[in-house]
Design an enzyme around this catalytic site. Structure first.
Site, PDB file in Angstrom:
ATOM      1  N   SER A  11       0.887  -1.306   0.228  1.00 25.84           N
ATOM      2  CA  SER A  11       0.000   0.221   0.075  1.00 25.84           C
ATOM      3  C   SER A  11       1.140   1.392  -0.064  1.00 25.84           C
ATOM      4  O   SER A  11       1.638   1.317  -0.891  1.00 25.84           O
ATOM      5  CB  SER A  11      -1.025  -0.213   1.086  1.00 25.84           C
ATOM      6  OG  SER A  11      -1.905   1.139   1.314  1.00 25.84           O
ATOM      7  N   HIS A  38      -2.526  -1.013  -3.320  1.00 24.96           N
ATOM      8  CA  HIS A  38      -3.806   0.000  -2.943  1.00 24.96           C
ATOM      9  C   HIS A  38      -3.641   1.391  -4.043  1.00 24.96           C
ATOM     10  O   HIS A  38      -2.409   1.699  -3.973  1.00 24.96           O
ATOM     11  CB  HIS A  38      -3.871   0.610  -1.887  1.00 24.96           C
ATOM     12  CG  HIS A  38      -4.242  -0.641  -0.934  1.00 24.96           C
ATOM     13  ND1 HIS A  38      -3.995  -0.633   0.416  1.00 24.96           N
ATOM     14  CD2 HIS A  38      -4.874  -1.827  -0.962  1.00 24.96           C
ATOM     15  CE1 HIS A  38      -4.461  -1.912   1.089  1.00 24.96           C
ATOM     16  NE2 HIS A  38      -5.006  -2.645   0.167  1.00 24.96           N
ATOM     17  N   ASP A 131      -4.637  -4.258   5.855  1.00 25.91           N
ATOM     18  CA  ASP A 131      -5.291  -5.209   4.792  1.00 25.91           C
ATOM     19  C   ASP A 131      -4.028  -6.352   4.755  1.00 25.91           C
ATOM     20  O   ASP A 131      -2.743  -6.017   4.836  1.00 25.91           O
ATOM     21  CB  ASP A 131      -5.380  -4.593   3.578  1.00 25.91           C
ATOM     22  CG  ASP A 131      -6.133  -5.340   2.512  1.00 25.91           C
ATOM     23  OD1 ASP A 131      -6.646  -6.291   2.920  1.00 25.91           O
ATOM     24  OD2 ASP A 131      -6.147  -4.896   1.285  1.00 25.91           O
TER      25      ASP A 131
END
Ligand SMILES: C[S@@+](CC[C@H](N)C(=O)[O-])C[C@H]1O[C@@H](n2cnc3c(N)ncnc32)[C@H](O)[C@@H]1O
Lengths: 203, 295
Positions: A11, A38, A131
Site C-alpha cells: 500500500s 492500493h 489489509d
C-alpha cells in the site's frame, strides 16, 4: 515444497517497494507474481508500465477470466477486487471495500488458496493499514510460506506489523533482501523437485 | 495392533492428500448451490466460484456454522436465512455515474444516434438499487430524450429492486455522486434531481415516471422485448463463460441490428461466442453495436 505462485500485498510506499523486489528477479523467473497495490480508484494502468520498465519481467493488469501464466506479473485493476479461481484463472468483483480497500490484499490472498492450496509464497510490503492480516493467516494455516518486510525498513509499518501479529510468519526481511531471498527460495524449490524427475520430466 | 495403526495411518494420509478440506468444501459448495436452485429457483451454479466461496465462508464464520453442509440445512428450512445468504451472494454494490468516463462517452457518442429514433427502449440488466438507472434518466432528460423513452430496469434481487423503485439514497454518498455527475459531463445543478432529507435523498418523481422496475433473472429468464440500448455493467464478471454466453445471447436476441450494448469497464464481448456479432463503438468504455451478420 514446490511453489506455484507468488502473491504480494502493498500500500503506501508500495511502488518503490515493489520496484525493489521485482528488479531483483530475472526474466526467466518461473512463477507467476500476482500483486495487489492500493491505488486511487480512478487511476489507470500506469503501475504496470512503471514496474515493467523497472524490471526484466512482463507486467500487465489482470483481466477477468485470464488464465494465469508462469513468469508473468499481474496487477489488480484499480477499483476492483482480484480473485483467483480453482482453475488458476482470475475473477474480478466490485464488492465493497474490504479493510477500506478495493482491491484488497485479503481478498486476493484468501482466494489464492482456492487455486494454489499450500503452494503459495505470500509477501507483505509497506502499507498504512491492516489489509493482508487475515489473508496471511489463512495462507499460513493452509501450509503456504509468508515473507514480511521488516517494519523498520517500511515507509509505512502498519501493514507489516499487522501481518506479523496475525500469524507465525516464515521470514521477516529488510526490503532490499526480499527479492534475492525470493529468487533463492524459488530456485531451491525448483531444483529440489526437478531432481525427482527423469530426463523426460517423469517422476 | 501396530500394523493396524500404520495401515490406518497411511489410509488417513491418503485420504488427507486426496480429500483435504478444500476439496471437501468444493463438494459442499456444489451441493449447496444445487439445494438453493432446487428449493428457491435461484441458479448460482454457473457463477464464478471464488467470489461465491469467499462470501459463503464469511457467512459461515460470522454465524458460527461448522461446515457448509451444516449451513445448507438452515438454508433449506429457514427462508429468512436464505434471504440473508441471497444478499451475500448477489453483490449489490453500485453507485451513480460509476466510471464517469463511460457516461461521458454515452452522452457524446450514443445519444446522438438515439436522437434519430421517435421512440426508445432501454434495458438496464442487473440494475441493483437503481443508481445506474437514475444516472441514465438524468442524461436522457438533459438531452431531451426522456419523454420518448421507456426504461426497463431489472434485477434478480427483489430487495434491491424495492430500493430502486423508492429511489432513496444515503445522503453521505451524494457528494461523490455530484462529483461523478460533473466528470460525466453534467452541466446542470445536480441537487435539482433530488430532495434532501436529514440522512437520505429522494430522487425526483419526474425521473421515475418512465422507468419500469421488475424482477428478471439473467440465468433463468428469457427475452422480453426489443431494445435500442442494453446496459449490463459489472454483472457478467460474476458469471462463468457458459453463463456469460447465455446472457450475451439474450442481449443479442433483444437487439435489432445497430442496437447498442454497454458492458462494464473490465468486461468484454471479445472472448465470447458473440464476438463477431458486435463491433466496437468506444472500445475502452466497452460500448458495442450489433452488426448485421447475415450480409
Ligand atoms: C455489482 S452489481 C452491479 C450494479 C450496476 N449495474 C453497476 O454496475 O453499478 C451486480 C447486480 O447484478 C445482479 N445479478 C446477479 N446475478 C443476476 C442474475 N442472474 N440476474 C439478474 N441480476 C443479477 C445482482 O443482484 C446485483 O444487483
Amino acid at each position: 515444497m514446490e511453489f506455484e505462485a507468488v502473491v504480494i500485498g502493498s500500500s503506501a510506499g508500495g511502488i518503490k517497494a515493489l520496484t525493489s523486489v521485482l528488479s531483483a528477479l530475472p526474466s526467466d523467473f518461473p512463477l507467476p507474481i500476482i500483486i495487489v497495490q492500493h491505488l486511487h480508484p480512478q487511476s489507470d494502468s500506469y503501475l504496470a508500465k512503471i514496474l515493467e520498465s523497472k524490471s526484466e519481467l512482463r507486467v500487465k493488469q489482470a483481466d477477468e477470466k485470464e488464465v494465469i501464466t508462469n513468469g508473468m506479473v499481474y496487477i489488480a485493476p484499480p477499483n476492483y477486487h482480484l480473485l483467483i479461481e480453482d482453475d488458476k484463472s482470475f475473477s474480478l468483483s466490485i464488492e465493497g471495500p474490504v479493510n477500506f480497500a478495493r482491491p484488497s490484499v485479503d481478498v486476493l490472498f484468501e482466494t489464492a488458496i482456492y487455486g494454489y492450496r499450500d503452494k503459495i509464497i505470500a509477501i507483505i510490503l509497506t502499507g498504512a493499514n491492516h489489509d493482508g492480516g487475515v489473508g496471511v493467516k489463512k495462507i499460513k494455516q493452509n501450509g503456504g510460506y509468508i515473507i514480511v518486510q521488516t517494519p523498520e525498513s517500511a515507509e509505512a509499518d502498519a501493514m507489516p506489523k499487522a501481518a506479523i501479529a496475525a500469524t507465525n510468519v516464515d521470514k521477516v526481511l529488510p526490503l532490499e533482501q526480499i527479492g534475492p531471498f525470493l529468487l533463492q527460495l524459488v530456485n531451491n524449490s525448483v531444483k529440489k523437485y526437478s531432481n525427482n524427475f527423469d530426463k523426460f520430466g517423469r517422476r | 495392533m501396530i500394523l493396524r495403526l500404520s495401515i490406518l495411518h497411511s489410509l488417513y494420509f491418503k485420504l488427507k492428500t486426496y480429500m483435504n478440506d478444500i476439496d471437501t468444501q468444493n463438494i459442499e459448495l456444489q451441493l449447496l448451490l444445487q439445494a438453493v436452485y432446487l428449493k428457491y429457483g435461484y441458479d448460482f451454479r454457473n457463477y464464478a466460484k471464488a467470489s461465491i466461496k469467499r462470501r459463503v465462508q464469511h457467512r459461515l464464520s460470522k454465524d458460527g456454522f461448522e461446515s457448509i453442509s451444516a449451513m445448507q440445512n438452515k438454508v433449506l428450512y429457514d427462508v429468512s436465512f436464505f434471504e440473508t445468504l441471497l444478499l451475500d451472494l448477489s453483490i449489490n454494490v453500485t453507485e451513480m455515474f460509476r466510471d464517469p468516463k463511460f457516461y461521458l462517452a454515452l452522452r457524446k457518442v450514443i445519444i446522438p444516434h438515439l436522437k434519430k429514433y421517435p421512440f426508445l427502449k432501454i434495458w438496464h440488466a442487473g440494475c441493483s438499487s437503481g443508481e445506474e438507472v437514475y444516472s441514465m434518466a438524468i442524461i436522457l432528460k438533459e438531452e431531451g430524450l426522456y419523454d420518448r423513452t421507456q426504461i426497463y430496469a431489472t434485477d434478480m434481487n427483489e430487495v434491491v429492486l424495492k430500493q430502486a423503485k423508492d429511489g432513496i439514497f444515503n445522503i453521505s454518498r451524494l457528494k461523490q455522486y455530484t462529483a461523478n455527475y460533473q466528470k460525466a459531463g453534467g452541466q446542470e445543478s445536480f441537487s435539482d434531481y433530488y430532495t434532501a432529507h436529514y440522512d437520505h435523498a429522494v430522487m425526483s418523481k419526474s425521473l421515475k415516471k418512465n422507468i419500469l422496475f421488475s424482477d428478471h433473472n439473467l440465468a433463468t429468464d428469457g427475452v422480453f422485448g426489443e431494445m435500442n440500448l442494453i446496459i449490463c455493467r459489472n454483472v457478467l464478471i460474476y458469471f462463468n463463460r457458459d453463463l456469460q454466453n447465455r446472457v450475451l445471447g439474450l442481449f443479442s436476441d433483444s437487439l435489432p441490428d445497430d442496437g447498442f450494448l454497454c458492458l462494464g469497464s473490465k468486461e468484454s464481448i471479445r472472448f465470447s461466442a458473440f464476438s463477431d456479432s458486435f463491433s466496437d463503438i468506444v472500445r475502452e468504455e466497452k460500448i458495442y453495436r450489433k452488426v448485421d451478420t447475415i450480409n
